[in-house]
Design a protein around this motif. Sequence first.
Motif, PDB file in Angstrom:
ATOM      1  N   LEU A 182       6.937  30.937  63.387  1.00  0.00           N
ATOM      2  CA  LEU A 182       5.580  30.554  63.013  1.00  0.00           C
ATOM      3  C   LEU A 182       5.424  29.050  62.827  1.00  0.00           C
ATOM      4  O   LEU A 182       4.385  28.483  63.163  1.00  0.00           O
ATOM      5  CB  LEU A 182       5.167  31.271  61.721  1.00  0.00           C
ATOM      6  N   ILE A 183       6.464  28.400  62.272  1.00  0.00           N
ATOM      7  CA  ILE A 183       6.306  26.977  61.936  1.00  0.00           C
ATOM      8  C   ILE A 183       7.101  26.025  62.837  1.00  0.00           C
ATOM      9  O   ILE A 183       6.644  24.927  63.142  1.00  0.00           O
ATOM     10  CB  ILE A 183       6.667  26.722  60.449  1.00  0.00           C
ATOM     11  N   LEU A 184       8.300  26.431  63.246  1.00  0.00           N
ATOM     12  CA  LEU A 184       9.145  25.586  64.096  1.00  0.00           C
ATOM     13  C   LEU A 184       9.799  26.443  65.173  1.00  0.00           C
ATOM     14  O   LEU A 184      10.980  26.798  65.062  1.00  0.00           O
ATOM     15  CB  LEU A 184      10.222  24.886  63.267  1.00  0.00           C
ATOM     16  N   PRO A 185       9.062  26.813  66.228  1.00  0.00           N
ATOM     17  CA  PRO A 185       9.589  27.743  67.250  1.00  0.00           C
ATOM     18  C   PRO A 185      10.950  27.380  67.842  1.00  0.00           C
ATOM     19  O   PRO A 185      11.770  28.275  68.052  1.00  0.00           O
ATOM     20  CB  PRO A 185       8.493  27.726  68.323  1.00  0.00           C
ATOM     21  N   PRO A 186      11.258  26.086  68.110  1.00  0.00           N
ATOM     22  CA  PRO A 186      12.582  25.791  68.688  1.00  0.00           C
ATOM     23  C   PRO A 186      13.750  26.234  67.798  1.00  0.00           C
ATOM     24  O   PRO A 186      14.800  26.646  68.295  1.00  0.00           O
ATOM     25  CB  PRO A 186      12.578  24.268  68.856  1.00  0.00           C
ATOM     26  N   LEU A 187      13.554  26.145  66.475  1.00  0.00           N
ATOM     27  CA  LEU A 187      14.630  26.543  65.564  1.00  0.00           C
ATOM     28  C   LEU A 187      14.843  28.052  65.559  1.00  0.00           C
ATOM     29  O   LEU A 187      15.933  28.533  65.251  1.00  0.00           O
ATOM     30  CB  LEU A 187      14.324  26.068  64.139  1.00  0.00           C
ATOM     31  N   ALA A 188      13.800  28.821  65.882  1.00  0.00           N
ATOM     32  CA  ALA A 188      13.916  30.285  65.897  1.00  0.00           C
ATOM     33  C   ALA A 188      14.941  30.733  66.931  1.00  0.00           C
ATOM     34  O   ALA A 188      15.727  31.653  66.684  1.00  0.00           O
ATOM     35  CB  ALA A 188      12.554  30.907  66.181  1.00  0.00           C
ATOM     36  N   GLY A 189      14.946  30.093  68.110  1.00  0.00           N
ATOM     37  CA  GLY A 189      15.925  30.428  69.142  1.00  0.00           C
ATOM     38  C   GLY A 189      17.344  30.124  68.697  1.00  0.00           C
ATOM     39  O   GLY A 189      18.281  30.883  68.976  1.00  0.00           O
ATOM     40  N   MET A 190      17.502  29.007  67.966  1.00  0.00           N
ATOM     41  CA  MET A 190      18.831  28.649  67.462  1.00  0.00           C
ATOM     42  C   MET A 190      19.318  29.674  66.443  1.00  0.00           C
ATOM     43  O   MET A 190      20.510  29.973  66.364  1.00  0.00           O
ATOM     44  CB  MET A 190      18.792  27.254  66.841  1.00  0.00           C
ATOM     45  N   LEU A 191      18.375  30.223  65.656  1.00  0.00           N
ATOM     46  CA  LEU A 191      18.760  31.229  64.670  1.00  0.00           C
ATOM     47  C   LEU A 191      19.247  32.511  65.344  1.00  0.00           C
ATOM     48  O   LEU A 191      20.084  33.225  64.793  1.00  0.00           O
ATOM     49  CB  LEU A 191      17.581  31.538  63.744  1.00  0.00           C
ATOM     50  N   GLY A 192      18.715  32.808  66.542  1.00  0.00           N
ATOM     51  CA  GLY A 192      19.202  33.972  67.293  1.00  0.00           C
ATOM     52  C   GLY A 192      20.666  33.822  67.659  1.00  0.00           C
ATOM     53  O   GLY A 192      21.460  34.768  67.547  1.00  0.00           O
ATOM     54  N   ILE A 193      21.045  32.617  68.083  1.00  0.00           N
ATOM     55  CA  ILE A 193      22.451  32.333  68.401  1.00  0.00           C
ATOM     56  C   ILE A 193      23.297  32.383  67.133  1.00  0.00           C
ATOM     57  O   ILE A 193      24.409  32.924  67.118  1.00  0.00           O
ATOM     58  CB  ILE A 193      22.576  30.958  69.092  1.00  0.00           C
ATOM     59  N   LEU A 194      22.737  31.846  66.042  1.00  0.00           N
ATOM     60  CA  LEU A 194      23.434  31.863  64.753  1.00  0.00           C
ATOM     61  C   LEU A 194      23.701  33.292  64.294  1.00  0.00           C
ATOM     62  O   LEU A 194      24.767  33.590  63.743  1.00  0.00           O
ATOM     63  CB  LEU A 194      22.608  31.118  63.703  1.00  0.00           C
ATOM     64  N   ALA A 195      22.750  34.198  64.542  1.00  0.00           N
ATOM     65  CA  ALA A 195      22.912  35.596  64.131  1.00  0.00           C
ATOM     66  C   ALA A 195      24.106  36.237  64.838  1.00  0.00           C
ATOM     67  O   ALA A 195      24.872  36.988  64.225  1.00  0.00           O
ATOM     68  CB  ALA A 195      21.631  36.379  64.419  1.00  0.00           C
ATOM     69  N   ILE A 196      24.272  35.934  66.129  1.00  0.00           N
ATOM     70  CA  ILE A 196      25.416  36.486  66.878  1.00  0.00           C
ATOM     71  C   ILE A 196      26.729  35.945  66.319  1.00  0.00           C
ATOM     72  O   ILE A 196      27.685  36.691  66.089  1.00  0.00           O
ATOM     73  CB  ILE A 196      25.287  36.151  68.378  1.00  0.00           C
ATOM     74  N   ALA A 197      26.757  34.621  66.074  1.00  0.00           N
ATOM     75  CA  ALA A 197      27.962  34.002  65.518  1.00  0.00           C
ATOM     76  C   ALA A 197      28.271  34.559  64.128  1.00  0.00           C
ATOM     77  O   ALA A 197      29.431  34.835  63.793  1.00  0.00           O
ATOM     78  CB  ALA A 197      27.786  32.483  65.455  1.00  0.00           C
ATOM     79  N   LEU A 198      27.215  34.749  63.318  1.00  0.00           N
ATOM     80  CA  LEU A 198      27.392  35.281  61.966  1.00  0.00           C
ATOM     81  C   LEU A 198      27.948  36.700  62.016  1.00  0.00           C
ATOM     82  O   LEU A 198      28.861  37.058  61.250  1.00  0.00           O
ATOM     83  CB  LEU A 198      26.048  35.265  61.225  1.00  0.00           C
ATOM     84  N   PHE A 199      27.436  37.518  62.929  1.00  0.00           N
ATOM     85  CA  PHE A 199      27.918  38.892  63.078  1.00  0.00           C
ATOM     86  C   PHE A 199      29.410  38.912  63.406  1.00  0.00           C
ATOM     87  O   PHE A 199      30.191  39.643  62.786  1.00  0.00           O
ATOM     88  CB  PHE A 199      27.118  39.611  64.169  1.00  0.00           C
ATOM     89  N   LEU A 200      29.816  38.104  64.385  1.00  0.00           N
ATOM     90  CA  LEU A 200      31.229  38.091  64.784  1.00  0.00           C
ATOM     91  C   LEU A 200      32.113  37.585  63.660  1.00  0.00           C
ATOM     92  O   LEU A 200      33.170  38.164  63.366  1.00  0.00           O
ATOM     93  CB  LEU A 200      31.399  37.211  66.033  1.00  0.00           C
ATOM     94  N   TRP A 201      31.688  36.499  62.996  1.00  0.00           N
ATOM     95  CA  TRP A 201      32.479  35.895  61.923  1.00  0.00           C
ATOM     96  C   TRP A 201      32.651  36.863  60.761  1.00  0.00           C
ATOM     97  O   TRP A 201      33.764  37.075  60.267  1.00  0.00           O
ATOM     98  CB  TRP A 201      31.804  34.598  61.465  1.00  0.00           C
ATOM     99  N   LEU A 202      31.536  37.480  60.327  1.00  0.00           N
ATOM    100  CA  LEU A 202      31.617  38.404  59.202  1.00  0.00           C
ATOM    101  C   LEU A 202      32.428  39.651  59.552  1.00  0.00           C
ATOM    102  O   LEU A 202      33.187  40.151  58.716  1.00  0.00           O
ATOM    103  CB  LEU A 202      30.214  38.809  58.735  1.00  0.00           C
ATOM    104  N   THR A 203      32.269  40.149  60.776  1.00  0.00           N
ATOM    105  CA  THR A 203      33.036  41.336  61.174  1.00  0.00           C
ATOM    106  C   THR A 203      34.532  41.060  61.126  1.00  0.00           C
ATOM    107  O   THR A 203      35.315  41.881  60.630  1.00  0.00           O
ATOM    108  CB  THR A 203      32.622  41.802  62.580  1.00  0.00           C
ATOM    109  N   VAL A 204      34.939  39.900  61.621  1.00  0.00           N
ATOM    110  CA  VAL A 204      36.362  39.533  61.593  1.00  0.00           C
ATOM    111  C   VAL A 204      36.858  39.394  60.154  1.00  0.00           C
ATOM    112  O   VAL A 204      37.896  39.951  59.772  1.00  0.00           O
ATOM    113  CB  VAL A 204      36.600  38.231  62.391  1.00  0.00           C
TER     114      VAL A 204
END
Length: 196
Positions: free
Chosen positions: A129-151
């Motif tokens: 809603l406020i900073l669309p470019p950062l939203a895409g980066m958060l999608g990548i962050l979510a994948i990295a967070l999932f892998l890191w936390l799972t490990v």
Amino acid sequence: MTTDDFKALVRQTFRNPEDAARWLIAQNWPMQARWMALVTAVSISGVLAYLSVQLFPIPEGETPMLPLGQQPLVLAGMQLFAIIVGAGLMAGVGRMFGGHGRFEDALLLAVWIEVMLLIVQVLQIVFTLILPPLAGMLGILAIALFLWLTVQFTKALHGFTSAPKILLVMFATLMVMGFVLSFFMAGLGLMPEMPQ
């Protein structure tokens, strides 16, 4: 769990996920509470996906990347199934390699990973809603967070010490699962036809 406990656990998960996992396991919550937490988490995720589709509709003529976002119940059901299978794999494959984790605890940790991803999902909607470019980066962050936390959670669950080995086994397990599922889907006639 109080609101303060929740906030403290979120902070601890980012600072030291293994300690956060050990704390969750030590609470020894009943299985019913773990199933309720799972259903609540996937329900919220489905609602957020639906909200996202309503706030940011797909332009006419474009194919949606996540068509299930318009069907929150189906999406929640698929996530429920995926988390249960993921918890089973986290516990079962870990035990094959000498670990001592239980399915009940793996389920709890998988639910907590989903909760952490929900926080990212909410931030993604806000940033869209406020900073669309950062939203895409958060999608990548979510994948990295999932892998890191799972490990890290797998290490805590089974008492393992090598994160790279866990990551390698995770990818190998995913490849085997994909291979098996492709045969299963082909047998049911769910695979798309190849062009002649």
